[in-house]
Design a protein around this motif. Sequence first.
Motif, PDB file in Angstrom:
ATOM      1  N   GLN A 193       0.828  -1.210   0.000  1.00 19.77           N
ATOM      2  CA  GLN A 193       0.000   0.000   0.000  1.00 19.77           C
ATOM      3  C   GLN A 193       0.856   1.251   0.000  1.00 19.77           C
ATOM      4  N   ARG A 194       1.888   1.253   0.859  1.00 15.38           N
ATOM      5  CA  ARG A 194       2.774   2.417   0.930  1.00 15.38           C
ATOM      6  C   ARG A 194       3.486   2.643  -0.402  1.00 15.38           C
ATOM      7  N   ILE A 195       3.985   1.565  -0.981  1.00 13.62           N
ATOM      8  CA  ILE A 195       4.696   1.690  -2.252  1.00 13.62           C
ATOM      9  C   ILE A 195       3.763   2.209  -3.335  1.00 13.62           C
ATOM     10  N   GLU A 196       2.537   1.669  -3.353  1.00  8.25           N
ATOM     11  CA  GLU A 196       1.568   2.097  -4.371  1.00  8.25           C
ATOM     12  C   GLU A 196       1.211   3.568  -4.204  1.00  8.25           C
ATOM     13  N   SER A 197       1.047   4.002  -2.952  1.00 10.08           N
ATOM     14  CA  SER A 197       0.687   5.403  -2.710  1.00 10.08           C
ATOM     15  C   SER A 197       1.813   6.339  -3.135  1.00 10.08           C
ATOM     16  N   MET A 198       3.066   5.928  -2.931  1.00  4.48           N
ATOM     17  CA  MET A 198       4.188   6.791  -3.286  1.00  4.48           C
ATOM     18  C   MET A 198       4.440   6.834  -4.793  1.00  4.48           C
ATOM     19  N   ARG A 199       3.867   5.880  -5.508  1.00  6.45           N
ATOM     20  CA  ARG A 199       4.022   5.856  -6.969  1.00  6.45           C
ATOM     21  C   ARG A 199       2.861   6.532  -7.676  1.00  6.45           C
ATOM     22  N   ILE A 200       1.986   7.194  -6.929  1.00  2.00           N
ATOM     23  CA  ILE A 200       0.779   7.781  -7.503  1.00  2.00           C
ATOM     24  C   ILE A 200       1.124   8.790  -8.600  1.00  2.00           C
ATOM     25  N   ASP A 201       0.358   8.740  -9.671  1.00  2.00           N
ATOM     26  CA  ASP A 201       0.511   9.687 -10.768  1.00  2.00           C
ATOM     27  C   ASP A 201      -0.368  10.896 -10.473  1.00  2.00           C
TER      28      ASP A 201
END
Length: 404
Positions: free
Chosen positions: A40-48
Motif C-alpha cells: 500500500q505504501r509503495i503504491e501510494s508513493m508511486r501515484i501519478d
Amino acid sequence: MQIRYVLAALRKHRLVTFLITLQISFSCAVLCNASFLVMQRIESMRIDSGIEEPSLALIKIVGYDQQQAPDLNARMVAALRGVAGVRNVSVVSAVPFGGGGLRAGVHLDPEQKQSAGVIDFYLGDSAAIESFGLRLISGRMPSKDEYTPLTQLFPANPPVLITRKLAAKFWPGKDPIGQQFWVTNTVFRVIGVMDHFSAVYPSISAEDDPDWTVFVPTASGAGFDGKYLIRGNPNEMARIVADARKIAQKTAPNLILDLDASQSLQDLRAEYFEKSNIMLGLLLCLIAGLLGTTALGIIGLANFWVAQRGKQIGIRRALGATKGDILRYFQIENFIIVTLGITLGMLFAYEMNLGLMRYYELPKLPLGYMPIGAVVLWILGQLAVLAPALSASSISPMTAIKSA
C-alpha cells in the motif's frame, strides 16, 4: 511411509511442536498484514498526480493585506516570468502534495439531500491549465470570460472541469457534460472532463480514490493570491527555484516567502511521502526481523532434534537408510510443522486485519497475500532446516554402534 514416522515423532514432542507452530503462525499473520501495508505504501508513493511534476515549482508569499492581493499578483507574476528558463507562471490555490487547497462536501441535487462525498477543488487563473499540463478528454476548456473573481469560497456558479473518475462516480453511465452539483448555495456546471488530476493530499488507503478533483476557473484577486505555479525547463528546476525565491523576495521585500512551500513539485512530493518512507523502512525491518527469528527457531529446533536422535539416525543408517532418506525425513517434518503454523496463521492474519480495519481504517486484506505468505514461510522453513538436516544425514552407522 516416512510421514507416519514423522507424525509419531511429533506426537512425542507435543509441547515443542506446539511452540514452534505458534511462532510460525504468528509470523504468518504479521507477514501477510505487513506485506499488504508495504505494498500500500509503495503504491501510494508511486501515484501519478496527472501533472508534469518535473517541470513545475511553487512560490508562496504570506503576510500581506488582502487589499494588496491584485497588485501583489500582478507584480509577482510579471517578476517570476522574467526568471531565465521559466515558460509560464500562474496563480493557483494549491498543488498536489503542496498543502493548502480547498476540500468540501458536494451534493447532486439543489435541495442538497443527495450527498456525493468530499472532493478537492483547485482554483486557477487562465494560465493554470497550461502550467499544470492538464489533458482534456471531453467537453471544452473554460473561455477567458469564464475566469471570474471569488465571491466567498468560489466564484459565483462557475463552469468547471472534473476528472474522469469523478464523473464516473457522480453520474455512472451518463454524459457528465452539462451536469451540475452543489456546495451550499454555489452551483457548479461541468463543461469538460480531465483525464487525471490528483487530490492535494492523496490518501494511502486503496479505498480512497485520489482523482476526486475539480478545477475551477478563477480570476486572481482578493482571497485568491500568494501562490504562484512556475513551469520551466525540467533540467533547470533547481536553479529556477533558487532564482525565483530571490526574485520573490526582491519583488515583495516587506512580505514573507514561505521557504517550506516554495519548492519544486518533485521536492514537495518527496517531503509529502517522507513519513511513508520511514514507515516503509520500519515495516521492512519488522518483516526481516520476524523471518530471521522464525528461521532461527526452526534451526534451533532442528539442531536439538538432531542431537537427540543421533543414535536413532545412526541405527537407521546401519539398517540401510541413505543420506537422502535422512534429509527427506527432516524436510518432511519441517514441512508439516510449517503447514500447521500457516493454517493457524491465516486465521490470525484475518483477525489481525479486522483489528487494523476497525482502529486504523485500513482496507480489507486481499486473499492473494495468504498464499504469498505461505510460500515464503515454506521456502524459509526448508532453507532453515537444510543445514541441520545435512548434518543429520552425515551421521555414520558407527555412531549407533559406539552409543549402543
